[in-house]
Design a protein around this motif. Structure first.
Motif, PDB file in Angstrom:
ATOM      1  N   ALA A 131       2.668   1.524  -3.325  1.00  0.00           N
ATOM      2  CA  ALA A 131       1.658   2.100  -4.226  1.00  0.00           C
ATOM      3  C   ALA A 131       1.278   3.431  -4.006  1.00  0.00           C
ATOM      4  CB  ALA A 131       0.556   1.125  -4.418  1.00  0.00           C
TER       5      ALA A 131
ATOM      6  N   MET B  14     -16.200   8.527  -9.645  1.00  0.00           N
ATOM      7  CA  MET B  14     -15.161   8.063  -8.760  1.00  0.00           C
ATOM      8  C   MET B  14     -14.996   8.961  -7.593  1.00  0.00           C
ATOM      9  SD  MET B  14     -14.986   4.825  -9.248  1.00  0.00           S
ATOM     10  CE  MET B  14     -13.722   4.487  -8.080  1.00  0.00           C
TER      11      MET B  14
ATOM     12  N   HIS C 169     -12.126   7.643  -1.400  1.00  0.00           N
ATOM     13  CA  HIS C 169     -11.674   6.177  -1.050  1.00  0.00           C
ATOM     14  C   HIS C 169     -12.927   5.343  -0.565  1.00  0.00           C
ATOM     15  CE1 HIS C 169     -11.422   8.328   3.006  1.00  0.00           C
ATOM     16  NE2 HIS C 169     -12.065   7.082   3.551  1.00  0.00           N
TER      17      HIS C 169
ATOM     18  N   PHE D 202       1.402  -0.565 -10.878  1.00  0.00           N
ATOM     19  CA  PHE D 202       2.359   0.094 -10.102  1.00  0.00           C
ATOM     20  C   PHE D 202       3.732  -0.565 -10.346  1.00  0.00           C
ATOM     21  CE2 PHE D 202      -1.460   0.697  -7.832  1.00  0.00           C
ATOM     22  CZ  PHE D 202      -1.374   2.401  -7.616  1.00  0.00           C
TER      23      PHE D 202
ATOM     24  N   TYR E 286       0.930  -1.283  -0.099  1.00  0.00           N
ATOM     25  CA  TYR E 286       0.026   0.019  -0.089  1.00  0.00           C
ATOM     26  C   TYR E 286       0.974   1.047   0.064  1.00  0.00           C
ATOM     27  CZ  TYR E 286      -4.424  -2.720   1.243  1.00  0.00           C
ATOM     28  OH  TYR E 286      -5.257  -3.474   1.131  1.00  0.00           O
TER      29      TYR E 286
ATOM     30  N   GLN F 171      -3.754   9.022  -5.967  1.00  0.00           N
ATOM     31  CA  GLN F 171      -5.464   8.867  -6.428  1.00  0.00           C
ATOM     32  C   GLN F 171      -5.741   7.656  -6.846  1.00  0.00           C
ATOM     33  OE1 GLN F 171      -6.142  11.505  -9.748  1.00  0.00           O
ATOM     34  NE2 GLN F 171      -7.771  12.452  -8.490  1.00  0.00           N
ATOM     35  N   LEU F 172      -4.979   6.844  -7.468  1.00  0.00           N
ATOM     36  CA  LEU F 172      -5.743   5.494  -7.832  1.00  0.00           C
ATOM     37  C   LEU F 172      -6.061   4.771  -6.692  1.00  0.00           C
ATOM     38  CD1 LEU F 172      -6.614   3.785 -10.099  1.00  0.00           C
ATOM     39  CD2 LEU F 172      -4.117   2.780 -10.217  1.00  0.00           C
ATOM     40  N   MET F 173      -4.887   4.644  -5.557  1.00  0.00           N
ATOM     41  CA  MET F 173      -5.092   3.825  -4.400  1.00  0.00           C
ATOM     42  C   MET F 173      -6.664   4.239  -3.943  1.00  0.00           C
ATOM     43  SD  MET F 173      -2.804   2.112  -3.901  1.00  0.00           S
ATOM     44  CE  MET F 173      -2.577   1.880  -2.077  1.00  0.00           C
ATOM     45  N   GLN F 174      -6.618   5.668  -3.738  1.00  0.00           N
ATOM     46  CA  GLN F 174      -8.239   6.134  -3.212  1.00  0.00           C
ATOM     47  C   GLN F 174      -9.288   5.323  -3.964  1.00  0.00           C
ATOM     48  OE1 GLN F 174      -8.345   8.802  -0.447  1.00  0.00           O
ATOM     49  NE2 GLN F 174      -8.082  10.495  -1.771  1.00  0.00           N
ATOM     50  N   ALA F 175      -9.062   5.336  -5.273  1.00  0.00           N
ATOM     51  CA  ALA F 175     -10.127   4.907  -6.259  1.00  0.00           C
ATOM     52  C   ALA F 175     -10.280   3.253  -5.887  1.00  0.00           C
ATOM     53  CB  ALA F 175      -9.791   5.082  -7.736  1.00  0.00           C
ATOM     54  N   PHE F 176      -9.369   2.704  -5.322  1.00  0.00           N
ATOM     55  CA  PHE F 176      -9.267   1.241  -4.968  1.00  0.00           C
ATOM     56  C   PHE F 176     -10.046   0.922  -3.781  1.00  0.00           C
ATOM     57  CE2 PHE F 176      -5.595  -0.177  -7.940  1.00  0.00           C
ATOM     58  CZ  PHE F 176      -6.500  -0.230  -9.002  1.00  0.00           C
ATOM     59  N   GLY F 177     -10.182   1.998  -2.870  1.00  0.00           N
ATOM     60  CA  GLY F 177     -10.671   1.942  -1.567  1.00  0.00           C
ATOM     61  C   GLY F 177      -9.840   2.035  -0.328  1.00  0.00           C
ATOM     62  N   ILE F 178      -8.579   2.683  -0.656  1.00  0.00           N
ATOM     63  CA  ILE F 178      -7.745   2.708   0.300  1.00  0.00           C
ATOM     64  C   ILE F 178      -7.723   4.353   0.858  1.00  0.00           C
ATOM     65  CG2 ILE F 178      -5.307   2.607   1.110  1.00  0.00           C
ATOM     66  CD1 ILE F 178      -5.186   0.304  -0.900  1.00  0.00           C
ATOM     67  N   ASN F 179      -7.799   4.302   2.245  1.00  0.00           N
ATOM     68  CA  ASN F 179      -7.878   5.718   2.830  1.00  0.00           C
ATOM     69  C   ASN F 179      -6.386   6.280   2.781  1.00  0.00           C
ATOM     70  OD1 ASN F 179      -8.350   7.793   4.599  1.00  0.00           O
ATOM     71  ND2 ASN F 179      -9.618   6.588   5.892  1.00  0.00           N
TER      72      ASN F 179
ATOM     73  N   ALA G 154     -15.126   2.760  -3.977  1.00  0.00           N
ATOM     74  CA  ALA G 154     -14.973   1.542  -4.304  1.00  0.00           C
ATOM     75  C   ALA G 154     -15.703   0.588  -3.228  1.00  0.00           C
ATOM     76  CB  ALA G 154     -13.533   1.320  -4.210  1.00  0.00           C
TER      77      ALA G 154
ATOM     78  N   GLU H  71       3.450   5.864  -5.456  1.00  0.00           N
ATOM     79  CA  GLU H  71       3.338   6.136  -6.870  1.00  0.00           C
ATOM     80  C   GLU H  71       2.342   6.751  -7.593  1.00  0.00           C
ATOM     81  OE1 GLU H  71       4.157   3.001  -9.896  1.00  0.00           O
ATOM     82  OE2 GLU H  71       5.034   1.774  -8.133  1.00  0.00           O
ATOM     83  N   ASN H  72       1.113   6.336  -6.657  1.00  0.00           N
ATOM     84  CA  ASN H  72      -0.291   6.975  -7.343  1.00  0.00           C
ATOM     85  C   ASN H  72      -1.365   7.026  -6.510  1.00  0.00           C
ATOM     86  OD1 ASN H  72      -2.595   7.560  -9.014  1.00  0.00           O
ATOM     87  ND2 ASN H  72      -2.135   6.144 -10.672  1.00  0.00           N
TER      88      ASN H  72
END
Lengths: 295, 240
Positions: free
Chosen positions: A179, B58, B81, B98, A176, A185-193, B84, A182-183
């Motif tokens: 990642a 999103m 967040h 990644f 986590y 915003q995408l991590m947020q989109a995956f549901g990570i706070n 999703a 690196e990105n």
């Protein structure tokens, strides 16, 4: 034992030991800086002050509440991390979208305020902190005398550094973190706070600094300026290792400590500048640092 | 049968959705309805607002107004967040593999958001290439493999609403064909899919409905069976 280049082995190994101890502190501190920079994009100039806070928390705990060394080793980093988290939530959070320079200025200003306050309350002269009873004394290794506490510093910092490296490189939480670096915003989109991840990461980086402070308390004076003296060297270590590289910051920290120690033996006049010389050479040859990736 | 299982259950409804990046007003009142199990495409030229529509769902844009209902829940105030967690899987145009994670770490990265996601074994069955390269660094994969990985990653989470952005872009025909087969399989499993596509020939046989976008608005809604009759309109807007 025979002499090496006219240097008695006791002196050589003694300085290498001191170098390794300094290197352990460099490693712990630059590791924290690397983790914070990786995810937060902030160059944490408060790191030296937070290291000092760790040492002071241990000293104050012992002085006023009878908190012993072993408890302080856990409690001081937790308290200082909580303070760091407060700073992150209230101040640093506002700067993530801005240029690096803003974070640098804010954390530098905070460091000045924290250190200034401690100078005001405690003066610049250091406070002594006794080596815990169970770590007093030492071992004669034949070629040199090893004070137990100094051995403990090296072991403890190696365990913490490589434990942190393992956590980041080999676990889910570390994935986590990598990642998120690196990105986010995408991590947020995956549901990570991600904001929570950032807060905890800053807290952990600060806790590493405070832990280094507690480890340092018995061998250096506990003084308000102990951090600012060290931090400049640590930043040179970070530049040499490569900004943001986890393993790089650990290995470079240890290596630079050793180089400094050896310089004290062979050319003492250069011992306080050798790390900066190395930094200049590295910047010329490998601008991204020994372990850094070219942008 | 509960309402959530009915075929006309509204999985996604956008109403008068406006989206902004800073001062730029990108979406000008989008209305879209997607039922459970449907595959719907957003067609349009580059810059027509299709990607922004997905990003607005999103909560990845600067500001949005209007309404975004996901599974019957208004999500305009839901933090990014937590979107999703409502069962949404997002596959961005740039794929978002990644570099610091290997293939399996990339696969395992997104947390499970609903039960019923595909297991690692099922995913490797569907994408055998990923199994062979599971220890490779994510970005060392070919473009096609990276796209498979980006898709596979959200199938594991159990998301039942997939937002897929330009998944065929720049890929070899054989890979595009494979992705078409995968989409058919997912549709048969009952997943709801919103597909942003440039490649009309890829999207046409798969989709139930098409929304045609231009300048941040929906200009036409076309049912699959109306496609032949409305080719003129499509040609006008897409230049296909």
């Amino acid at each position: 034992m025979t002499e090496l280049l006219g240097i008695p082995p006791q002196v050589l190994f003694g300085q290498m030991l001191i170098g390794l101890i300094n290197g352990s502190f460099y490693a712990l501190l630059s590791l924290g800086l690397a983790i914070i920079f990786g995810l937060l994009n902030i160059i944490n100039f408060s790191h030296g002050a937070q290291y000092m806070l760790g040492a002071f928390a241990a000293w104050l705990g012992l002085q006023y509440f009878g908190v012993n060394y072993w408890v302080a080793l856990v409690l001081a980093p937790v308290c200082v991390a909580a303070f760091g988290i407060l700073l992150e939530r209230t101040l640093l959070r506002r700067l993530y979208r801005e240029d690096h320079l803003y974070g640098l200025l804010l954390t530098f200003g905070l460091a000045l305020i924290i250190e200034g306050s401690f100078v005001h309350w405690f003066g610049v002269s250091g406070q002594p902190y006794a080596v815990p009873e169970s770590l007093q004394g030492g071992q004669n290794l034949g070629f040199m005398f090893l004070p137990t506490y100094r051995g403990w510093i090296i072991v403890a910092s190696l365990v913490v550094c490589f434990g942190t490296w393992y956590m980041i490189e080999r676990t889910r939480l570390g994935a986590y973190l990598r990642a998120g670096t690196e990105n986010p915003q995408l991590m947020q989109a995956f549901g990570i706070n991600v904001p929570l991840l950032i807060t905890l990461t800053y807290g952990y980086g600060v806790a590493l600094a405070a832990l280094a402070g507690v480890l340092a308390a018995p061998i250096y004076q506990v003084s308000p300026v102990m951090g600012s003296n060290l931090l400049i060297t640590v930043f040179a270590v970070v530049v040499i290792g490569g900004m943001g590289s986890i393993l790089g910051s650990i290995l470079t920290g240890l290596l630079m400590g050793l180089i400094e120690g050896l310089t004290k033996v062979f050319y003492p006049e250069a011992s306080s500048t050798v790390i900066f010389l190395v930094m200049i050479i590295i910047l010329l040859v490998r601008p991204a640092g020994l372990f850094g990736k070219e942008a | 049968m509960t309402s959530a299982n009915r075929a006309d259950y509204e999985q996604l409804r956008l109403a008068d959705l406006h989206a902004f990046y800073g001062e730029s007003h990108i979406l000008h009142g989008i209305d879209i309805k997607v039922n459970r199990g449907e595959l719907v495409t957003l067609l349009g030229r580059n810059g027509s607002g299709r990607t922004t529509t997905l990003r607005a769902i999103m909560n990845m844009v600067g500001k949005r107004t209007g309404s975004v209902m996901i599974n019957g829940r208004e999500t305009l105030d839901v933090p990014a967040h937590q979107i999703a967690r409502l069962g949404v899987g997002y596959c961005p145009e740039e794929r978002g593999i990644f570099a610091s994670l290997n293939v399996e770490e990339n696969l395992m990265l997104p947390p499970t958001v609903r039960s019923g996601g595909m297991s690692l074994d099922e995913i490797y069955d569907m994408f055998p290439n990923l199994y062979e390269r599971r220890t490779s660094q994510g970005t060392r994969l070919s473009g096609g493999e990276q796209q498979m990985l980006a898709m596979a990653r959200i199938l594991r989470t159990g998301a039942n609403l997939l937002l897929l952005d330009e998944i065929t872009e720049g890929l070899a025909p054989v890979i595009v064909q494979k992705l078409g087969e995968v989409l058919t399989q997912l549709k048969n499993k009952g997943l709801t899919i919103v597909l942003v596509e440039q490649n009309f020939r890829f999207a046409a046989p798969l989709a139930d409905r098409h929304y045609l976008m231009e300048h941040g608005t929906i200009v036409e809604e076309i049912q699959a069976h109306e496609l032949q009759d409305k080719m003129d309109i499509l040609n006008t807007y897409l230049g296909v």
